[in-house]
Design an enzyme around this catalytic site. Sequence first.
Site: not given
Length: 766
Positions: A288-290, A292
Amino acid sequence: MKIKATIILLLLTGLTFAQKAKKGKPVAIAPKEIFVAELIAKMTLEEKLGQLNLPTSGDIVTGQANSSNIAKKIEEGKVGGLFNIKSVQKIKEVQKVAVEKSRLKIPLLFGMDVIHGYETTFPIPLGLSCTWDMNLIKRSAQIAAQEASADGINWTFSPMVDISRDPRWGRVSEGSGEDPYLGSQIAKAMVTGYQGDDLNKSNTILSCVKHFALYGAPEGGRDYNTVDMSKIRMYNDYLPPYKAAVDAGTASVMASFNEIDGVPATGNKWLLTDLLRKQWGFKGFVVTDYTGINEMTDHGMGDLQTVSALALNAGVEMDMVGEGFLTTLKKSLEEGKVSISQIDNAVRLILNAKYDLGLFHDPYKYCDANRAKTEIFTSSNRSEARKIAAQSLVLLKNENQILPLKKTGTIAVIGPLAEAKENMAGTWSVATKQENSVSLLAGIKSEVGASAQILYAKGSNLDYDAAFEERATMFGKTLHRDNRTNEELFSEALKIANQSDVIIAALGESAEMSGESSSRSNLEIPQMQKDLLKELLKTGKPVVLVLFNGRPLVITDESQTVPAILNVWFAGSEAGYAIADVLFGNENPSGKLTATFPRSVGQIPIYYNQKNTGRPLANKEGKFEKFRSNYLDVANEPLFPFGFGLSYTSFDYSNLSISSSQIKANEKLTVSVDVTNTGNFDGKEVVQLYIRDLVGSVTRPVKELKGFQKINLKKGDKQTVIFEISIEDLKFYNADLKHVAEVGEFEVFVGTNSDTTNKIKFNLVD
């Protein structure tokens, strides 16, 4: 099985791969499938979930790895990797906790946003793309991997391959522009540059293509905002660079923040499983992104347990920072909302990556202190960065051949970006040591030496608004705001301007005016700088605008009033030297725009490969026509089109020809054109080929880039440039999302930018 028994014996007796490596004895381990399967069989559920957890390094500093808050989680097997930690010493301390204190001794991944170089920093990706040179772009990634791996890093969250046609979006600086074909070539170059041909080599690292998918098309250009588009646009215009990265073998993919068809990408099973894995055959892991996963709650998808299960079921393997997997999947497993096979599969993919990197063979393979001392920010790396940066600069205007400048007389260097080395590396340069970057003023002084007198004045602050400047100069990229009055700043600048023979005006954006969460609604140069530039022009002295920017700007006024404009983006740690090389003619500018420059923000989104309406503008002069698709107050045409870029020399195109007037599916055509350097300088030219499909089952763009070659011609020389066209160049996704080429008539354009009218026709026949 003999190998299987060996692995079990190693694990049960405590003679682990980590302990052997600690003693300096490389470990002979079983083939990946067997090794990973046996390791998973030994893991508790908590240890499995730990492998899916990617926290930031947080409070870990040298000497505190054992006592930090995260150390306990590592000992308990609750961490699969860390990011935002650098240096061999720190990383080795943390890795020791994992491989010497946790039960199963599983090494960690160490990631970082190595976006456009490590300590040796290259131009921002948008600038790098303007080289149109895949060998240089690949080389920049190789050097970045070499330096990062020498400092303990084995995973980069790069490349970002999001197509963007809206320069209001700040992260346009981090991508490669508006075109899917060029973006795909760059994606491939970056992935192969980072990963090489063997991840077991100590100078290669895992790549992570991002942000999957469509992140570059948010409504209003506002970061993290809603994205909504048809599948046919996705497949034809936005997905190709991601697929190119997957085809090139990227080890990991990062899910984007935005929604797709009403479901956030982080929890979108169609995107992460049906498309990425089943259609494209991706074999790596998805991160995931930060936070997410957590952010899907604000999207309205449910509480942390619900969205964590949604992400796992969709096809996410690693949770960055949010710890939703770590804290909720056990309960979801008990309630039947996720399965143990899904968890095991995610763990397998993470362990596969660690195996491929050779971390089970030697968990300290990236912790060689000698490499850290000898391979980072070297003179050879800096030399290459300087040459690459020079080729990223785009000459937008050069009235009366003001450039290149002579190293004589008195040269005034004025503007808030002239002595701003902290800004030269641009956004997302987290490993750069800003103090080592070279400012424009320093570069000019170094180049000119005693041959000319250099005068300097700041001239203005970034903008009249101090609060705006503070927002735009974060992360140590201050412009050292001057507390003198505006009148005092202008007066000093005009005093030295009047003493000079030529004025170099260093104006534009600060580094953090573009990048993540740096959306802008006004794309003009900040007003205080515009006012300064007007005063400098009033002196009557020749003015060269050196334009710093992380996105296409609206410089309509400047294009009409300033005689010379050199767009320099943010060219990296060697920026000052590279810009001086171009200003004084050591290097002939060869950069070409990869994103269209609008005349007005009101034209956005604006891009070259648009589609016609049923009422296209008929005239070629941009004049208003009632009941046609145009504006009342501005021409439809951009200020500077895709592919545009001037040189100190000139190039003539002639004798465009094609090998046949028709082609069948199993055949190829060749297109040739003569390019002659008709000017007074040796120079490089990017020869660009575009194709138009005149009739289709669905509407087709007015032009599509399908080939380019960067050639080097000495003055007076001519070269015949040859392109090959195959059926693959004619394919597109139709209404059924099938990749097809349809019989009919095509036009081929070859020229110096996307506005070329130099064309020839052919037919695709059965």
